[in-house]
Design an enzyme around this catalytic site. Structure first.
Site, PDB file in Angstrom:
ATOM      1  N   ASP A 114      46.362  40.425  35.887  1.00 57.20           N
ATOM      2  CA  ASP A 114      47.407  40.232  36.906  1.00 57.20           C
ATOM      3  C   ASP A 114      48.758  40.173  36.205  1.00 57.20           C
ATOM      4  O   ASP A 114      49.728  40.780  36.650  1.00 57.20           O
ATOM      5  CB  ASP A 114      47.194  38.917  37.672  1.00 57.20           C
ATOM      6  CG  ASP A 114      45.981  38.956  38.585  1.00 57.20           C
ATOM      7  OD1 ASP A 114      45.671  40.034  39.120  1.00 57.20           O
ATOM      8  OD2 ASP A 114      45.346  37.893  38.758  1.00 57.20           O
ATOM      9  N   LYS A 172      38.944  32.488  39.981  1.00 58.18           N
ATOM     10  CA  LYS A 172      39.645  32.859  38.741  1.00 58.18           C
ATOM     11  C   LYS A 172      39.576  31.783  37.666  1.00 58.18           C
ATOM     12  O   LYS A 172      39.696  32.075  36.474  1.00 58.18           O
ATOM     13  CB  LYS A 172      41.110  33.194  39.038  1.00 58.18           C
ATOM     14  CG  LYS A 172      41.266  34.503  39.791  1.00 58.18           C
ATOM     15  CD  LYS A 172      42.727  34.888  39.964  1.00 58.18           C
ATOM     16  CE  LYS A 172      42.821  36.077  40.912  1.00 58.18           C
ATOM     17  NZ  LYS A 172      44.142  36.703  40.892  1.00 58.18           N
TER      18      LYS A 172
END
Ligand code: ATR
Length: 294
Positions: free
Chosen positions: A111, A75
Site C-alpha cells: 500500500d 492486515k
C-alpha cells in the site's frame, strides 16, 4: 484471450472481510493475461479475527498458494504467522502482501510502496519535501511512516483529535529515528511556515456517499497546497481535491495507489518488472470498472 486453467496454474488471492467489491482480481488477472503467466487470482472471504487469519495463512501455504493480498480486517492479524517481514511493513505494523518463500510467507506493505510509486509516476516527490498529512488513523499513520522513511524534510500531521496525532508523531519519530513529524490541530494551519506544501489526505472524510465533506473546508488552507493527493478514489474528485484545484493546485485521487500496490505485489510474486505501458492498460480497465474518466 481465454486463459486455460491446467495442472500448472498458480494461485494467488486476497483474504479479507468483505472481499466482494475488490478490484484486485481485475488487476492481477489482467497482468497474468497480458504477461502470459499461468496464474489466477481469486478472493477468499476470511471471517473472524487473528486466529482465522492465521489458519488462512497456514492453509494457503499448505495449498502451495504463490502469494496473498491481505485487506481489512486482517492486515495486522497475519503478522504473527509470517516467517519474514519487510522493514517498512514491520515499522508500520500492517501487511497487505504475502510472498511465498521457502518455509513460509514474507510480509510486505505495498500500500505504501504503491503510494510512493503512484506519486512518483505523477512527478510528486517525498524526499526533501515539506508535507502535510491529514488524519491520524491507520492510513495516515502508515503514510507518516512512508514520509519519514523516504526522507521527507518535515511532516505536519493534522488531526481532529490532537491526542491521536501526538501519539502517531511520537511513534513514527521514535521508530524512524527522525524528528520530522509534528502533530497539529485541524484549526492550526495558520501556524504552518511560509511556502507551499504537498498534502496527503488520509482521513475517511469525503468518501462516498459523503462526497460534500472535507476535514478542512477553509479556502485559506488550500492556498498553502501546491499538490493534493487524496487516498480516496470514490468519488474521483473529493471535496478536498476540488478545493485544492480551486486554489490553483494539482490534485490526484487514490486509484493509482491501488493500481501500484497491486503491480508491486505482482512483481514480488512473479519476480518480473511490470512495464509502465502495461500498468497503464490495467489502470484503464480499473477506471472503466469504476466509471472514472480522469
Ligand atoms: P483509516 O484506517 O482509513 O485511517 P481510521 O483509523 O478510522 O481509518 O481513521 C479515520 C481518520 O479520519 C482519523 O484521522 C479521524 O480523525 P479522529 O482521529 O479525530 O477520529 C478522521 N476523521 C473521521 N471523521 C472525521 C471528521 N468528520 N472530521 C475530521 N476528521 C475525521
Amino acid at each position: 484471450m481465454e486463459m486455460e486453467i491446467n495442472g500448472r496454474t498458480r494461485v494467488c488471492g486476497l483474504i479479507g472481510n468483505p472481499v466482494e467489491h475488490t478490484l484486485s482480481p481485475l488487476i492481477h488477472n489482467t497482468l497474468a493475461e497480458k504477461l502470459s503467466h499461468n496464474l489466477v487470482y481469486v478472493p477468499f472471504l476470511v471471517e473472524g479475527g487473528e486466529k482465522e487469519a492465521g489458519q488462512a495463512v497456514r492453509g494457503a501455504y499448505a495449498l502451495n498458494v504463490l502469494g496473498m493480498n491481505v485487506t481489512v480486517p486482517h492486515k495486522e492479524h497475519v503478522i504473527p504467522y509470517l516467517t519474514e517481514l519487510d522493514d517498512l511493513a514491520d515499522k508500520i505494523g500492517a501487511v497487505n502482501t504475502l510472498v511465498r518463500t521457502e518455509g513460509g510467507y514474507k510480509g510486505y506493505n505495498t500500500d505504501m510502496t504503491g503510494l510512493y510509486r503512484a506519486m512518483s509516476s505523477e512527478g510528486i516527490r517525498i524526499e526533501g519535501e515539506d508535507i502535510i498529512v491529514l488524519g491520524a488513523g491507520g492510513a495516515a499513520r502508515a503514510v507518516a511512516f512512508l514520509c519519514a522513511s523516504y526522507g521527507a524534510k518535515q511532516v505536519w500531521l493534522f488531526n481532529r483529535t490532537i491526542e491521536k496525532a501526538e501519539q502517531v508523531a511520537e511513534e513514527v519519530n521514535a521508530k524512524t529515528g527522525r524528528e520530522c513529524i509534528r502533530p497539529m490541530r485541524l484549526s492550526d494551519y495558520a501556524m504552518l511556515p511560509e511556502g507551499k506544501f504537498l498534502a496527503i489526505q488520509c482521513t475517511s472524510v469525503g468518501l462516498y456517499p459523503n462526497v460534500e465533506q472535507a476535514a478542512i473546508v477553509d479556502a485559506a488552507f488550500y492556498e498553502r497546497i501546491h499538490t493534493g493527493y487524496d487516498l480516496i478514489y470514490r468519488p474521483a474528485e473529493t471535496r478536498f481535491m476540488r478545493m485544492v484545484r480551486e486554489a490553483g493546485g494539482k490534485a490526484y485521487h487514490g486509484l493509482k495507489m491501488l493500481l501500484y500496490q497491486g503491480v508491486i505485489a505482482y512483481e514480488l510474486w512473479n519476480q518480473v518488472e511490470v512495464p509502465d505501458e502495461l500498468a497503464d492498460e490495467v489502470y484503464k480497465r480499473m477506471k472503466e470498472e469504476m466509471g472514472i474518466e480522469a
